[in-house]
Scaffold this active site. Sequence first.
Site, PDB file in Angstrom:
ATOM      1  N   LYS A  13       0.852  -1.325  -0.041  1.00 19.65           N
ATOM      2  CA  LYS A  13      -0.008   0.030   0.060  1.00 19.65           C
ATOM      3  C   LYS A  13       0.786   1.173   0.134  1.00 19.65           C
ATOM      4  O   LYS A  13       0.446   2.302  -0.571  1.00 19.65           O
ATOM      5  CB  LYS A  13      -0.925   0.073   1.145  1.00 19.65           C
ATOM      6  CG  LYS A  13      -2.081  -1.080   0.962  1.00 19.65           C
ATOM      7  CD  LYS A  13      -3.261  -0.567   1.527  1.00 19.65           C
ATOM      8  CE  LYS A  13      -4.285  -1.514   1.026  1.00 19.65           C
ATOM      9  NZ  LYS A  13      -4.395  -2.845   1.908  1.00 19.65           N
ATOM     10  N   GLU A  44      -9.897   6.639   3.409  1.00 18.66           N
ATOM     11  CA  GLU A  44     -10.498   5.556   3.951  1.00 18.66           C
ATOM     12  C   GLU A  44      -9.821   4.553   4.308  1.00 18.66           C
ATOM     13  O   GLU A  44      -8.554   4.149   3.829  1.00 18.66           O
ATOM     14  CB  GLU A  44     -11.637   4.909   3.019  1.00 18.66           C
ATOM     15  CG  GLU A  44     -11.241   3.986   1.943  1.00 18.66           C
ATOM     16  CD  GLU A  44     -10.212   4.417   1.074  1.00 18.66           C
ATOM     17  OE1 GLU A  44      -9.918   5.500   0.826  1.00 18.66           O
ATOM     18  OE2 GLU A  44      -9.525   3.267   0.655  1.00 18.66           O
ATOM     19  N   SER A  93       1.512  -9.950  -0.537  1.00 21.38           N
ATOM     20  CA  SER A  93       1.198  -8.496  -0.543  1.00 21.38           C
ATOM     21  C   SER A  93       1.549  -7.788   0.630  1.00 21.38           C
ATOM     22  O   SER A  93       1.867  -6.684   0.714  1.00 21.38           O
ATOM     23  CB  SER A  93      -0.434  -8.180  -1.033  1.00 21.38           C
ATOM     24  OG  SER A  93      -1.054  -9.003  -0.308  1.00 21.38           O
TER      25      SER A  93
HETATM   26  C1  LIG Z   1      -5.218  -3.999   1.486  1.00 23.21           C
HETATM   27  C2  LIG Z   1      -4.619  -5.274   1.095  1.00 23.21           C
HETATM   28  C3  LIG Z   1      -4.989  -6.016   0.118  1.00 23.21           C
HETATM   29  C4  LIG Z   1      -6.099  -6.118  -0.682  1.00 23.21           C
HETATM   30  O1  LIG Z   1      -6.039  -4.678  -1.664  1.00 23.21           O
HETATM   31  P1  LIG Z   1      -5.642  -4.701  -2.986  1.00 23.21           P
HETATM   32  O2  LIG Z   1      -6.113  -3.314  -3.290  1.00 23.21           O
HETATM   33  O3  LIG Z   1      -6.651  -5.680  -3.764  1.00 23.21           O
HETATM   34  O4  LIG Z   1      -4.357  -5.170  -3.259  1.00 23.21           O
HETATM   35  C5  LIG Z   1      -4.173  -7.282  -0.020  1.00 23.21           C
HETATM   36  N1  LIG Z   1      -3.039  -7.601   0.868  1.00 23.21           N
HETATM   37  C6  LIG Z   1      -2.775  -6.729   1.886  1.00 23.21           C
HETATM   38  C7  LIG Z   1      -1.563  -7.301   2.611  1.00 23.21           C
HETATM   39  C8  LIG Z   1      -3.442  -5.740   2.001  1.00 23.21           C
HETATM   40  O5  LIG Z   1      -3.068  -4.639   3.142  1.00 23.21           O
END
Ligand SMILES: *Cc1c(COP(=O)(O)O)cnc(C)c1O
Length: 408
Positions: free
Chosen positions: A90, A112, A378
Amino acid sequence: MSKYQVDEKGFYGEFGGAYVPEILYKCVKDLQEAYLPIIESQEFKDEYHALLKDYVGRPSPLYYARRMSEKYGCQLYLKREDLNHTGAHKINNTVGQILLAKKMGKTRIIAETGAGQHGVATATVCALMGMKCEVFMGATDVERQHTNVERMKMLGAEVHPVRTGNMTLSDACSEAIRDWCCHPADTFYIVGSTMGPHPYPDLVARMQSVISEEIKWQLEEKIGRDYPDYLVACIGGGSNAAGTIYHYMDDERVKIVLAEAGGHGWDTDYTAATIHRGTVGILHGAKMLVMQNEDGQIQEAFTISAGLDYPGVGPMHCNMAQKGRTQVLSINDDEAIRGGYELTRMEGIIPAIESAHAIAALSKLTFKKDDVVVLTVSGRGDKDIETYLKNKEMVEKANSPESANSNG
Ligand SMILES: *Cc1c(COP(=O)(O)O)cnc(C)c1O
């Protein structure tokens, strides 16, 4: 021009657009006109990449997961977004958007947040730039994600608990848009995923595209070829997925597999599998697939993963799924928990429960030994330790003999 990219009107096929209240027209139009010239300028690129390198810690490693490769019979590489500052992808987006906000002369930032990850990433860059930051967060989430609330406060942000609707992410988005309507002149809204009115889905995808930009040269370096056979990512709003696939969208040699949150099952009432379950509707400024009833009432999303808990999905992904470019799998809570334990025990990496959905997708695919698979981790799992421990019995149950075939 790519057939999966946004068109001049802000649409991806039938999805996208900018459906905003009249009071925001000018504000959104200004952003539509300003964003590309700014983010394509050399000055912006220099600042953005310098921060990604020295502040975020990029490039994130592309790691060959030996034991998991053996298990799944493929060549598995993990793109380690979990190693970024603040623990997820993010921050790539918030660094970019705050630079854009500054260049547009804005002085106040709003955002948000659901699980709090985007709120923390926004509060972080606001502290870095010395800007005022206000975060809208559902009251339910404020309670269940308390550590992230404390982090945001420590970083100097003001957190507004939202008490409308289900008091979760979807309501926080509505409230942020409402606030934006009241302060269109001085406020920049940093959207956390590939959603919202045009140009946000495209803006966020571009800010995250650094992920696939790096995958290209990292693969070239490691295997002498700059593309994989498969890309795998989890999908909530769609930003880490968009970043992972950005430079491969039109490369048909690359298969794309996305894992959405099935909750108890995509065909139950307890699910967040929007691409499986959603119908076309308008939510938070864009036309997309939305989980709604016949009257257009939004249905609450359900999943063990707070970061995937959204009843819509970004327009770019709606279009790609509809055109058959992506294969979207629904991964249930128990499968994700097992995936998280598996990566932890086999590679020593505790993934975010969101990312664990992508891991679990591996067992639903059939690979050839030489297939090169790049999977984006992610985020890191520190925030989810309690969830993992509380649900440990799901892993043990799955390993018991009587449930050998329970995997639908
Ligand atoms: C917020 C988040 C997501 C989901 O958001 P996307 O916009 O679909 O990437 C996935 N993995 C993590 C670790 C997150 O913090």
